[in-house]
Design a protein around this motif. Sequence first.
Motif, PDB file in Angstrom:
ATOM      1  N   VAL A  20       1.434   8.164 -11.540  1.00  0.00           N
ATOM      2  CA  VAL A  20       2.059   8.558 -10.276  1.00  0.00           C
ATOM      3  C   VAL A  20       2.984   7.448  -9.782  1.00  0.00           C
ATOM      4  O   VAL A  20       4.123   7.700  -9.390  1.00  0.00           O
ATOM      5  CB  VAL A  20       0.984   8.895  -9.210  1.00  0.00           C
ATOM      6  N   GLU A  21       2.491   6.220  -9.812  1.00  0.00           N
ATOM      7  CA  GLU A  21       3.283   5.103  -9.312  1.00  0.00           C
ATOM      8  C   GLU A  21       4.494   4.813 -10.185  1.00  0.00           C
ATOM      9  O   GLU A  21       5.502   4.316  -9.691  1.00  0.00           O
ATOM     10  CB  GLU A  21       2.396   3.881  -9.138  1.00  0.00           C
ATOM     11  N   CYS A  28      -1.918   7.576  -1.490  1.00  0.00           N
ATOM     12  CA  CYS A  28      -2.529   7.126  -0.238  1.00  0.00           C
ATOM     13  C   CYS A  28      -4.052   7.192  -0.291  1.00  0.00           C
ATOM     14  O   CYS A  28      -4.713   6.524   0.482  1.00  0.00           O
ATOM     15  CB  CYS A  28      -1.989   7.901   0.955  1.00  0.00           C
ATOM     16  N   ALA A  29      -4.595   7.999  -1.203  1.00  0.00           N
ATOM     17  CA  ALA A  29      -6.051   8.108  -1.296  1.00  0.00           C
ATOM     18  C   ALA A  29      -6.436   8.823  -2.582  1.00  0.00           C
ATOM     19  O   ALA A  29      -5.621   9.508  -3.199  1.00  0.00           O
ATOM     20  CB  ALA A  29      -6.606   8.875  -0.105  1.00  0.00           C
ATOM     21  N   VAL A  30      -7.672   8.635  -2.964  1.00  0.00           N
ATOM     22  CA  VAL A  30      -8.256   9.377  -4.085  1.00  0.00           C
ATOM     23  C   VAL A  30      -9.381  10.210  -3.496  1.00  0.00           C
ATOM     24  O   VAL A  30     -10.231   9.702  -2.774  1.00  0.00           O
ATOM     25  CB  VAL A  30      -8.797   8.426  -5.180  1.00  0.00           C
ATOM     26  N   LEU A  40      -5.480  12.859  -6.590  1.00  0.00           N
ATOM     27  CA  LEU A  40      -4.716  11.786  -5.988  1.00  0.00           C
ATOM     28  C   LEU A  40      -3.901  12.387  -4.853  1.00  0.00           C
ATOM     29  O   LEU A  40      -3.195  13.368  -5.047  1.00  0.00           O
ATOM     30  CB  LEU A  40      -3.791  11.139  -7.017  1.00  0.00           C
ATOM     31  N   LEU A  41      -4.002  11.805  -3.685  1.00  0.00           N
ATOM     32  CA  LEU A  41      -3.247  12.271  -2.534  1.00  0.00           C
ATOM     33  C   LEU A  41      -2.002  11.401  -2.424  1.00  0.00           C
ATOM     34  O   LEU A  41      -2.094  10.178  -2.324  1.00  0.00           O
ATOM     35  CB  LEU A  41      -4.092  12.193  -1.269  1.00  0.00           C
ATOM     36  N   ILE A  42      -0.844  12.047  -2.459  1.00  0.00           N
ATOM     37  CA  ILE A  42       0.433  11.352  -2.494  1.00  0.00           C
ATOM     38  C   ILE A  42       0.967  11.178  -1.079  1.00  0.00           C
ATOM     39  O   ILE A  42       0.924  12.101  -0.269  1.00  0.00           O
ATOM     40  CB  ILE A  42       1.465  12.157  -3.316  1.00  0.00           C
ATOM     41  N   ALA A  47      -3.322   4.970   8.903  1.00  0.00           N
ATOM     42  CA  ALA A  47      -4.474   4.296   9.497  1.00  0.00           C
ATOM     43  C   ALA A  47      -5.144   5.232  10.494  1.00  0.00           C
ATOM     44  O   ALA A  47      -4.464   5.925  11.247  1.00  0.00           O
ATOM     45  CB  ALA A  47      -4.033   3.024  10.196  1.00  0.00           C
ATOM     46  N   PRO A  48      -6.446   5.267  10.508  1.00  0.00           N
ATOM     47  CA  PRO A  48      -7.139   6.095  11.507  1.00  0.00           C
ATOM     48  C   PRO A  48      -6.835   5.592  12.912  1.00  0.00           C
ATOM     49  O   PRO A  48      -6.560   4.420  13.119  1.00  0.00           O
ATOM     50  CB  PRO A  48      -8.615   5.912  11.181  1.00  0.00           C
ATOM     51  N   ALA A  49      -6.898   6.467  13.883  1.00  0.00           N
ATOM     52  CA  ALA A  49      -6.602   6.104  15.270  1.00  0.00           C
ATOM     53  C   ALA A  49      -7.494   4.973  15.753  1.00  0.00           C
ATOM     54  O   ALA A  49      -7.061   4.110  16.500  1.00  0.00           O
ATOM     55  CB  ALA A  49      -6.750   7.322  16.174  1.00  0.00           C
ATOM     56  N   VAL A  50      -8.723   4.952  15.319  1.00  0.00           N
ATOM     57  CA  VAL A  50      -9.655   3.910  15.750  1.00  0.00           C
ATOM     58  C   VAL A  50      -9.182   2.550  15.272  1.00  0.00           C
ATOM     59  O   VAL A  50      -9.230   1.573  16.011  1.00  0.00           O
ATOM     60  CB  VAL A  50     -11.083   4.218  15.235  1.00  0.00           C
ATOM     61  N   ALA A  51      -8.686   2.461  14.059  1.00  0.00           N
ATOM     62  CA  ALA A  51      -8.227   1.182  13.514  1.00  0.00           C
ATOM     63  C   ALA A  51      -6.968   0.706  14.235  1.00  0.00           C
ATOM     64  O   ALA A  51      -6.766  -0.480  14.424  1.00  0.00           O
ATOM     65  CB  ALA A  51      -7.966   1.309  12.021  1.00  0.00           C
TER      66      ALA A  51
END
Length: 64
Positions: A20-21, A28-30, A40-42, A47-51
Amino acid sequence: MGEKRNTFLPADIRKALKAVESGDRKVCAVDFPPEGGFRLLIGEPVAPAVARSGGNEWDEVLSH
């Protein structure tokens, strides 16, 4: 019904990431769905709102 076993190895995920790369895309995630395998999420990581804020998006709404 029994639990599904993973039929892939960490090396399989690394190969998929590299493929993919090499196409100038970012992973962005697996994801590991319950039915087995991986996806694989492209896209750009989000970032989560909490972070980001130290709380969640409702903290600001409810404080007024």
